[in-house]
Design an enzyme around this catalytic site. Sequence first.
Site, PDB file in Angstrom:
ATOM      1  N   HIS A   1      -6.686  57.399 -16.514  1.00 21.41           N
ATOM      2  CA  HIS A   1      -7.149  57.850 -17.839  1.00 21.41           C
ATOM      3  C   HIS A   1      -8.609  58.290 -17.782  1.00 21.41           C
ATOM      4  CE1 HIS A   1      -3.568  56.636 -20.027  1.00 21.41           C
ATOM      5  NE2 HIS A   1      -3.577  55.457 -19.401  1.00 21.41           N
TER       6      HIS A   1
ATOM      7  N   CYS B   1     -17.523  31.150 -26.216  1.00 27.27           N
ATOM      8  CA  CYS B   1     -16.819  31.279 -27.494  1.00 27.27           C
ATOM      9  C   CYS B   1     -15.622  30.324 -27.520  1.00 27.27           C
ATOM     10  CB  CYS B   1     -16.351  32.726 -27.693  1.00 27.27           C
ATOM     11  SG  CYS B   1     -15.014  33.212 -26.598  1.00 27.27           S
TER      12      CYS B   1
ATOM     13  N   THR C   1      -5.501  52.757 -15.554  1.00 23.72           N
ATOM     14  CA  THR C   1      -6.707  52.946 -16.372  1.00 23.72           C
ATOM     15  C   THR C   1      -7.655  53.941 -15.715  1.00 23.72           C
ATOM     16  OG1 THR C   1      -6.488  50.668 -17.092  1.00 23.72           O
ATOM     17  CG2 THR C   1      -8.617  51.720 -17.467  1.00 23.72           C
TER      18      THR C   1
ATOM     19  N   ILE D   1       3.119  47.653 -11.556  1.00 18.71           N
ATOM     20  CA  ILE D   1       3.213  46.323 -12.172  1.00 18.71           C
ATOM     21  C   ILE D   1       4.674  45.965 -12.456  1.00 18.71           C
ATOM     22  CG2 ILE D   1       2.517  44.915 -14.147  1.00 18.71           C
ATOM     23  CD1 ILE D   1      -0.106  46.492 -14.194  1.00 18.71           C
TER      24      ILE D   1
ATOM     25  N   HIS E   1     -11.821  48.585 -10.771  1.00 18.57           N
ATOM     26  CA  HIS E   1     -11.845  47.140 -11.035  1.00 18.57           C
ATOM     27  C   HIS E   1     -10.847  46.370 -10.174  1.00 18.57           C
ATOM     28  CE1 HIS E   1      -8.894  48.937 -13.788  1.00 18.57           C
ATOM     29  NE2 HIS E   1      -8.217  47.829 -13.610  1.00 18.57           N
TER      30      HIS E   1
END
Lengths: 345, 345, 345, 345
Positions: free
Chosen positions: A44, A97, A41, A176, A64
Amino acid sequence: MKAIVKARAEPGLKIQDAPDPAPPGPGEALIRIRAGSICGTDLHIHKWDAWAQSRIRPPQIIGHEIAGDIVELGEGVEGYEKGQTVSVEGHIVCGRCPLCRTGQAHICPRMEIIGIDRDGGFAEYIKVPASNLWKIDAGIPIEVAALHDALGNAFHATLLHPVAGKSVLVLGCGPIGLLSCAIARASGAERVFATDVNPRRLDIAERMGADVRIDASKQDPVRVVREATESIGADVVLEMSGAPSAIQQGLAAVRNGGEVRLLGLPAHDVPIALARDIIFKGITIHGILGRRMYETWYQMRAFLRAGRIDVSPVITHRLPYQDVDKGFAALGEGTAGKVVLRFDA
Amino acid sequence: MKAIVKARAEPGLKIQDAPDPAPPGPGEALIRIRAGSICGTDLHIHKWDAWAQSRIRPPQIIGHEIAGDIVELGEGVEGYEKGQTVSVEGHIVCGRCPLCRTGQAHICPRMEIIGIDRDGGFAEYIKVPASNLWKIDAGIPIEVAALHDALGNAFHATLLHPVAGKSVLVLGCGPIGLLSCAIARASGAERVFATDVNPRRLDIAERMGADVRIDASKQDPVRVVREATESIGADVVLEMSGAPSAIQQGLAAVRNGGEVRLLGLPAHDVPIALARDIIFKGITIHGILGRRMYETWYQMRAFLRAGRIDVSPVITHRLPYQDVDKGFAALGEGTAGKVVLRFDA
Amino acid sequence: MKAIVKARAEPGLKIQDAPDPAPPGPGEALIRIRAGSICGTDLHIHKWDAWAQSRIRPPQIIGHEIAGDIVELGEGVEGYEKGQTVSVEGHIVCGRCPLCRTGQAHICPRMEIIGIDRDGGFAEYIKVPASNLWKIDAGIPIEVAALHDALGNAFHATLLHPVAGKSVLVLGCGPIGLLSCAIARASGAERVFATDVNPRRLDIAERMGADVRIDASKQDPVRVVREATESIGADVVLEMSGAPSAIQQGLAAVRNGGEVRLLGLPAHDVPIALARDIIFKGITIHGILGRRMYETWYQMRAFLRAGRIDVSPVITHRLPYQDVDKGFAALGEGTAGKVVLRFDA
Amino acid sequence: MKAIVKARAEPGLKIQDAPDPAPPGPGEALIRIRAGSICGTDLHIHKWDAWAQSRIRPPQIIGHEIAGDIVELGEGVEGYEKGQTVSVEGHIVCGRCPLCRTGQAHICPRMEIIGIDRDGGFAEYIKVPASNLWKIDAGIPIEVAALHDALGNAFHATLLHPVAGKSVLVLGCGPIGLLSCAIARASGAERVFATDVNPRRLDIAERMGADVRIDASKQDPVRVVREATESIGADVVLEMSGAPSAIQQGLAAVRNGGEVRLLGLPAHDVPIALARDIIFKGITIHGILGRRMYETWYQMRAFLRAGRIDVSPVITHRLPYQDVDKGFAALGEGTAGKVVLRFDA
């Protein structure tokens, strides 16, 4: 503090000064970052591709996959103390939620991802909700702590349902995918097939525990799997590449009644033969996002504590954060596994 | 043909002549037995204890853990040929009841067990339904083929639900407990605790993959497990002994929300603190009988093919069937693992 | 404020003045109680039996099945506002242990139950963590709101695994058993069998949706179930009585491979024929405690919103809290269903 | 005997003489057909579309939704007798492959479907394996018996995982969609949304138990579902149409973490936004084929015995088989539900 920042709406990243985080409020923790691992990510965002343009609002600190030490705790935080080394779950969820309240927080519709939807952790400090902390055992290298987020993706995908005694096809040997090979093998998979077009990655896949390497530039993965399984197909497919061709291979190679777990993100719509490949075969497809909060993290801890997997072959670069450009360059060439930046050197 | 027979309603067994089986009818197969492994059940029959007296009707050939070669096939049997080495699922089921028709044949209420409810396989030949045959891969020793039934018990119990990343407590290191240690370890268990009162069995348990050995005559298994798991308890308990004390230990050592899988058969009722040990802890208890027909068998094949487990340390005695008394004596002393009799020597 | 209090270590309860709760701290809410429903646990506390003596430390406000209106919110509480009618999950959990962090908070080892381990809600006010609040839809009577805790027990037990198309045996028609009859019927159970020794309770069971009533003082539940199921037995047993005889009936009446879900609390150990009733039958036993936090609550809301069940036949007494003694008397006689006390009249 | 035959490779069907089946061999049964129900697949064969041309080899008797009486049993068939009314599972499976031996026979790779891969049952007689018979209770109309195959599709899709307390979106109100509405409602679904473009079908959907009708020609199903579910989306989507637009609606309307069960067969590839609709949402997609053999059949029996669903509104035409052309015409117009042909009038 120093931070790696997407400063403007254009390619590239800058190391620059950023304001120190405010002191942690109730339920928060301030972390001094020691290591950060570069995710696809982040690539990107670095490139500033269409997806990044649609989602990122510069200026923003990125990153992250991080680990560091707690330096300050807000009011009411129990169970942690200053100096504790931690990794961080990068999904900040609402907690209220229906999904959050029923064990599915990893897909909370109000989720914000650090380094994407808010400032990230490629910096000297970050402030996060204490509920997102994960204690790191003594003895775990800080580089491994930093890539818990990616390792967790691999655990989530690989252990969604049991693989013991099953044939597993891993499509794509990025970090991964490589980690998934090791997890599947350590969890009793009968046979782990790994595909990639890069021989160096396939070398690492074998070191991680893949039983059968498939160079997808030269061999047909569907054929290899069929021949090795008495024409039945693979029980479980882990799609880690996002490549439409690999997705098609996965659907063709999975056995009737098998499972395809999708984690790699295709950039565009993919045409799917729903009748032939899904309905007539009676298969199941799972979308895999993030890490189960926090089942996946306990699984990681268990495997690492017990020494059931060795993630070190995946880490190919260890750099001071000042060399961030070198790290992105290595990743751009497609030869790197994980690049870990150190913020404490 | 020669057979090992419970000839009269009294302790002991006899090697004697028995009628050759009739030719196989439609859907049946005739097997020339090459090896048979002695089960704990056979010990009960040998001793002629209360259970045996209530269930066995002499004269009867005993034995249900068997392997051999197909010598003749009845009409309509497809997929097998003469000379194929096979093991045998010992549960002969009706095939028509709701359980048989919904994937639960292993608990068919009309089930007959060979060697218990009908003539068994400690003999030169046995005739069985072809649906109960299991092909043995070339390269699998006939002794291992003979103990597929017991190995299947261990697989059924251990892989009922995933153990990857979990702590597993195996209570009792008889052959099935020992095999379970290996299966759990190969399937990614974080830690395998094994209990027994016999140090030699605990030695084998360690060779099979147990991480923590617990001599239950000297140590409290509950305390050992609690201390090793931050007071949480074991995720999964495999009760393989049938001893009331071990059952109580299992219930006390399992964590809240954990699973206790019962396979060992207690001779009498066991008082259970249902409120304290089951309801307040929110645990699940599973009764384990036989082998899933035939999921368990495919799992066995997968692990054996892939070399994920080595069952050989469990086989302590290899004897010609004429030495059956020596085999039972070794088992009676509690020092033997598996005793395999050869009928083809 | 006024409160119903176990004032001393002796039978009985007193209505007396208690200190108003302190203002809510961060993450807390202050509730003005409108209704409280008496639970079987409250009966034990009232009687001051052995269990109560071991667990309750007087003086203490009792009561955990409660509903009321929010009057004040502490710092950082989002998603609620003053005046909102709420029910309360009575299990106060730590939020940090492995069980809390993996969706199993209902069996958190550090759990405190309001009205048992800390002051309860049979009072004019109670202060609770906002995470334990549950919004009540407009149109739901406050008496129904008050018994959500008990209704949740019934939902947890009945919907643990699907009952659609299955035969369900409910042992014991106290309020939770009665509610389970309605839930099972509304969820597609083929046939709901309900047992009790009290004909009035069996009348209510039929109104709640039981298909077959069994007076256990005159009929053998095992025989009735066997005859009605072609000798197979019940697919699912819900044990709601805690009576050893009923537990034995449940184990005998469940089919091979079926499920027994235990919720009723036996006072003493129960001897169990583990081999005959659990292992040879291959059944599963589940201990059921509390309510899944918060899956169960969403299920309740869904059924109530859609009008799929009518819980009103279970509420037999509506009394001002000043008549608490009348309520306990009615329950002591065994003729009452749910007794709801009003604190707002 | 008379039979409905695809006589030549061209549109249309003929009623013509066909050879009587040979007497049943071991394990087989001869059925005298009383009723046959026309399936959507039969429409494709009638039209002779691309799929039919690729799969059907004329001349062939068509029809697989059938019921009749046993007239003769082959050797070794137990549990059935002459005169017994039966329906027939139309998937003839090999019984020996890993899928057949592990409870997944409905997706056996060697499966032949009657009326498609071999002669079917729109005829006076058919011979089938006895293992494919299903006894019909006295009191079940023969028309209902004839459509067990289609009803089983609906049960398989609807009860794959529990719907109790869940919102269910049924896309397409052909017969299987309509039956699914009834099954979902009877199984405790909170709310059943049904879409179609045909108001008459939506009328029937409401009679079958749909709570919310959505005319997809005038309303946006995604919007209706979102508005009715507080923007969360449907828990479960049953895609019964095969229309690409409906598939897209299902993916958009399902909640994060929800399930899409695909049964309707699209004629061509469908472009899917895998990242947005499957991976980021963490959903699961299930391909649904046939009926679980034989769990689904037991579920059908249970619901029909208990009167939990009424399938009669779905049957719009009852015709003698001589009027087969009228039946296909009614279906071609899109106004018919199920057309049942009688072969015994």
